[in-house]
Design a protein around this motif. Structure first.
Motif, PDB file in Angstrom:
ATOM      1  N   GLY A 261       0.806  -1.218   0.000  1.00  0.00           N
ATOM      2  CA  GLY A 261       0.000   0.000   0.000  1.00  0.00           C
ATOM      3  C   GLY A 261       0.836   1.262   0.000  1.00  0.00           C
ATOM      4  O   GLY A 261       0.404   2.298   0.528  1.00  0.00           O
TER       5      GLY A 261
ATOM      6  N   GLU B 264       2.862   4.360  -1.827  1.00  0.00           N
ATOM      7  CA  GLU B 264       2.936   5.217  -3.010  1.00  0.00           C
ATOM      8  C   GLU B 264       3.757   6.452  -2.637  1.00  0.00           C
ATOM      9  O   GLU B 264       3.937   6.746  -1.448  1.00  0.00           O
ATOM     10  CB  GLU B 264       1.544   5.629  -3.483  1.00  0.00           C
TER      11      GLU B 264
ATOM     12  N   HIS C  14       4.922   9.981  -1.543  1.00  0.00           N
ATOM     13  CA  HIS C  14       4.247  11.020  -0.766  1.00  0.00           C
ATOM     14  C   HIS C  14       4.052  12.259  -1.647  1.00  0.00           C
ATOM     15  O   HIS C  14       4.992  12.720  -2.307  1.00  0.00           O
ATOM     16  CB  HIS C  14       5.080  11.364   0.475  1.00  0.00           C
TER      17      HIS C  14
ATOM     18  N   TYR D 291       4.060   7.467   1.247  1.00  0.00           N
ATOM     19  CA  TYR D 291       2.770   7.454   1.941  1.00  0.00           C
ATOM     20  C   TYR D 291       2.243   6.023   1.892  1.00  0.00           C
ATOM     21  O   TYR D 291       2.271   5.370   0.846  1.00  0.00           O
ATOM     22  CB  TYR D 291       1.776   8.406   1.279  1.00  0.00           C
ATOM     23  N   ARG D 292       1.759   5.540   3.032  1.00  0.00           N
ATOM     24  CA  ARG D 292       1.245   4.167   3.098  1.00  0.00           C
ATOM     25  C   ARG D 292      -0.220   4.205   3.503  1.00  0.00           C
ATOM     26  O   ARG D 292      -0.581   4.809   4.526  1.00  0.00           O
ATOM     27  CB  ARG D 292       2.046   3.331   4.094  1.00  0.00           C
ATOM     28  N   HIS D 293      -1.047   3.535   2.730  1.00  0.00           N
ATOM     29  CA  HIS D 293      -2.490   3.524   2.981  1.00  0.00           C
ATOM     30  C   HIS D 293      -2.822   2.724   4.239  1.00  0.00           C
ATOM     31  O   HIS D 293      -2.108   1.796   4.632  1.00  0.00           O
ATOM     32  CB  HIS D 293      -3.230   2.925   1.786  1.00  0.00           C
ATOM     33  N   ILE D 294      -3.916   3.099   4.871  1.00  0.00           N
ATOM     34  CA  ILE D 294      -4.420   2.440   6.075  1.00  0.00           C
ATOM     35  C   ILE D 294      -5.767   1.821   5.747  1.00  0.00           C
ATOM     36  O   ILE D 294      -6.621   2.448   5.096  1.00  0.00           O
ATOM     37  CB  ILE D 294      -4.550   3.446   7.234  1.00  0.00           C
ATOM     38  N   ASP D 295      -5.971   0.572   6.201  1.00  0.00           N
ATOM     39  CA  ASP D 295      -7.225  -0.127   5.889  1.00  0.00           C
ATOM     40  C   ASP D 295      -8.311   0.265   6.896  1.00  0.00           C
ATOM     41  O   ASP D 295      -8.115   1.112   7.774  1.00  0.00           O
ATOM     42  CB  ASP D 295      -7.017  -1.640   5.862  1.00  0.00           C
TER      43      ASP D 295
ATOM     44  N   PHE E 110      -1.883  -0.570   8.629  1.00  0.00           N
ATOM     45  CA  PHE E 110      -1.308  -0.338   7.313  1.00  0.00           C
ATOM     46  C   PHE E 110      -1.690  -1.476   6.364  1.00  0.00           C
ATOM     47  O   PHE E 110      -1.764  -2.651   6.766  1.00  0.00           O
ATOM     48  CB  PHE E 110       0.208  -0.239   7.391  1.00  0.00           C
ATOM     49  N   VAL E 111      -1.940  -1.131   5.125  1.00  0.00           N
ATOM     50  CA  VAL E 111      -2.296  -2.121   4.110  1.00  0.00           C
ATOM     51  C   VAL E 111      -1.119  -3.067   3.891  1.00  0.00           C
ATOM     52  O   VAL E 111       0.031  -2.635   3.753  1.00  0.00           O
ATOM     53  CB  VAL E 111      -2.685  -1.427   2.793  1.00  0.00           C
TER      54      VAL E 111
END
Length: 470
Positions: free
Chosen positions: A62, A64, A66, A176-180, A185-186
Motif C-alpha cells: 500500500g 505510493e 508522498h 505514503y502508506r495507505h491504512i485499511d 497499514f495495508v
C-alpha cells in the motif's frame, strides 16, 4: 526434553522427489515471508540497490510516493530542466526558486516524513543543508540554497549535483502508506502467500490421511495432531514460525542433515540437567524410604499386606511368603544335591572327631586288620546319615501335614517377629541402623555423581546408539 528429529524422519518412500519438491517450495515461501518482514525496515536499501523491486512490491504494501515530497522533487526537476535549456536568465526561474523556498519551509514545518517513521531523514537533510551553506538555521540555509544569486556564484551544476547525490535519496525514501478499515497499514502479502498456503494445506491433508491409514490406531484428527509442527504453514499470522516446519521438511527430505545439530543439542541439554535431575530423583527416592522406615510403614507393609491402602494386588498372593517358599524348594531340590559331597565330608569329619575321642575306638585301631575299618565305617555312616536326612527332608516337604505345620510355624514366626519388632527398643535400633545406612548410600550416591559426572555416561550412551544404528 531432548530434541529428537530422527523419530520424525520417515522411511524411504517411492515419491521422495515429491517431498523434496514440497520442501523446496516451502523454503521459497519462507524466503518470501522474511523478505516481506524485512521490506519496510530495509526499503531504503532496496530502493538504492534494487529500485525495480520497490516498484513491483510497493503496491502490495500500500505504498505510493508522498505527494508533498514528490511535488518537491518534481519542482527540482523542472528547475534543472529550465536551467539546462535556457540558463539562469530564464524569466520563469525566479518563480520556480520561490516555490522551492516555500516548499522547503513547508517540509521543515509539517514534517511529511513522520507517517513513514522517517523523521531521521528530515534531520539528516537539514544537517546536510546547514553544513553546505554554513548557517545555523535550516530554513535560512534552504532559502539561501534556492536563490538565484547563490546558484550563480556557487556554480549551479555543482550545487544541483550535490542535491541529487545527498539530498534527493533521503527525500525519495519517503512514502505514503495507505491504512485499511481496521486502522492498520495495508499489507497484501496474503495474495502472494495464498497459493502456497493452499498447496501446503493439500499436502497436510494428504500426509495426515496417509498416516492415519498406515496406523490403524490413529484416526485422522490424531494424525493431524502428530504433525502439529506443520500448522504454521497454514496460518496467516506468525509466519516467521514457518522456519520450524520448513527446517524439519528439508531434513526429512534429505536436503539437509540436522543429525549433528540434534546430537549436540541433546548432549548439551542432558549434560546441563541430567546430573541435577539424577541427584534430585535419587535423593528424593532414598529420602522417601527413610521416612517410610521412620514411620514404621515397612513393618506394616511386610506383615499386614491386607492393610496396604491404597495398594493394587495383581495376583492375590503374599509375595513375601511365596518368595520364601520358593527359596526353600530351590534349596532342597536343586542346591542341596549339588553340595551333597561337601555335606558328607563335613558329617564324616564330625563322626571321625567324635570317635577319635572314644578309648574303645582307639583300641580297635590297634587290632591287626581293623585299622581301615574305622574309616570305612565313618564314610558309610556319613553317606547314610546325609542321604537319609535328605530323603526325610524331601518327604517332609511333600507331606501335607508337614506343609500345614510349616505354614503354622511361618505364621507364628511372623507374629513373633512382628511382636518383637514392635517393641520400642528393637524398633528404634533397627530403624536407626536402616536410616543411617540409607543416609550413607545417599551421600555416596551424590558424591559418585559429582566425581564421575555424566559425561562418561553420555559417551557410553552415544556409543551404544551408534552400534544400534550400524
Amino acid at each position: 526434553m531432548a530434541l529428537n528429529l530422527t523419530s520424525n524422519k520417515p522411511p524411504v518412500r517411492r515419491h521422495r522427489w515429491l517431498s523434496q519438491l514440497i520442501a523446496i517450495i516451502a523454503l521459497i515461501n519462507l524466503g518470501l515471508v522474511f523478505f516481506n518482514l524485512s521490506y519496510i525496515p530495509w526499503r531504503d536499501l532496496y530502493l538504492q540497490y534494487l529500485p525495480k523491486v520497490t516498484q513491483l512490491y510497493d503496491p502490495f504494501k500500500g505504498i505510493e510516493p508522498h505527494r508533498e515530497t514528490q511535488k518537491y522533487l518534481d519542482k527540482v526537476n523542472q528547475l534543472e530542466a529550465e536551467i539546462s535549456q535556457i540558463g539562469l536568465e530564464s524569466p520563469e526561474l525566479e518563480i520556480l526558486l520561490s516555490e522551492l523556498r516555500s516548499l522547503s519551509n513547508q517540509m521543515i514545518a509539517e514534517n511529511p516524513f513522520a507517517l513513514a517513521n522517517k523523521s531521521g531523514n528530515l534531520e539528516k537533510i537539514k544537517n546536510q543543508m546547514r553544513d553546505r551553506i554554513g548557517m545555523e538555521s535550516a530554513r535560512e540555509a534552504f532559502n539561501q540554497f534556492w536563490s538565484l544569486s547563490y546558484l550563480t556564484e556557487a556554480n549551479w551544476r555543482k550545487e544541483l549535483n550535490f542535491f541529487n547525490r545527498h539530498i534527493r535519496p533521503s527525500i525519495e525514501s519517503n512514502y505514503y502508506r495507505h491504512i485499511d478499515t481496521n486502522g492498520k497499514f495495508v499489507d497484501n502479502f496474503w495474495l502472494i502467500d495464498l497459493p502456497f498456503v493452499i498447496l501446503f494445506c493439500l499436502d497436510f491433508l494428504v500426509r495426515t490421511f496417509s498416516l492415519s491409514r498406515a496406523n490403524p490406531q490413529l484416526n485422522w484428527l490424531q494424525a493431524m495432531l502428530r504433525r502439529w509442527y506443520d500448522l504454521p504453514l497454514l496460518l496467516p499470522f506468525g509466519r516467521w514460525l514457518r522456519v520450524v516446519p520448513v527446517t524439519l521438511r528439508l531434513h526429512q527430505a534429505d536436503l539437509i542433515d540436522l543429525e549433528p545439530i540434534r546430537q549436540q543439542i541433546n548432549h548439551d541439554f542432558v549434560a546441563n540437567f541430567a546430573e541435577e535431575i539424577t541427584e534430585v530423583v535419587g535423593v528424593r527416592m532414598i529420602g522417601q524410604v527413610q521416612e517410610s522406615i521412620q514411620r514404621g510403614d515397612v513393618t506394616r507393609w511386610l506383615f499386614h499386606p491386607e492393610n496396604r491402602r491404597p495398594y493394587i494386588d495383581i495376583n492375590n498372593t503374599n509375595e513375601a511368603i511365596a518368595i520364601a517358599s520358593r527359596i526353600i524348594q530351590l534349596s532342597i531340590y536343586d542346591v542341596i544335591p549339588q553340595v551333597q559331597p561337601d555335606i558328607e565330608a563335613l558329617v564324616s569329619h564330625i563322626i571321625a572327631s567324635a570317635l577319635n575321642q572314644s578309648p574303645v575306638y582307639k583300641q580297635l585301631q590297634n587290632v591287626p586288620g581293623l585299622h581301615n575299618l574305622g574309616n570305612q565305617l565313618t564314610d558309610n555312616l556319613a553317606k547314610d546319615l546325609s542321604g537319609t536326612a535328605y530323603k526325610t527332608l524331601t518327604a517332609t516337604i511333600e507331606d501335607p501335614v508337614v506343609a500345614e505345620l510349616t505354614s503354622r510355624l511361618v505364621q507364628n514366626f511372623q507374629k513373633g517377629l512382628e511382636l518383637e519388632l514392635k517393641k520400642k527398643q528393637h524398633q528404634t535400633v533397627i530403624q536407626s541402623l536402616l536410616v543411617d545406612m540409607l543416609e550413607e548410600i545417599k551421600i555416596n550416591y551424590v558424591k559418585g555423581i559429582a566425581e564421575g559426572g555424566v559425561e562418561k555416561i553420555l559417551s557410553e550412551s552415544e556409543q551404544l546408539r551408534q552400534l544400534v544404528r550400524q
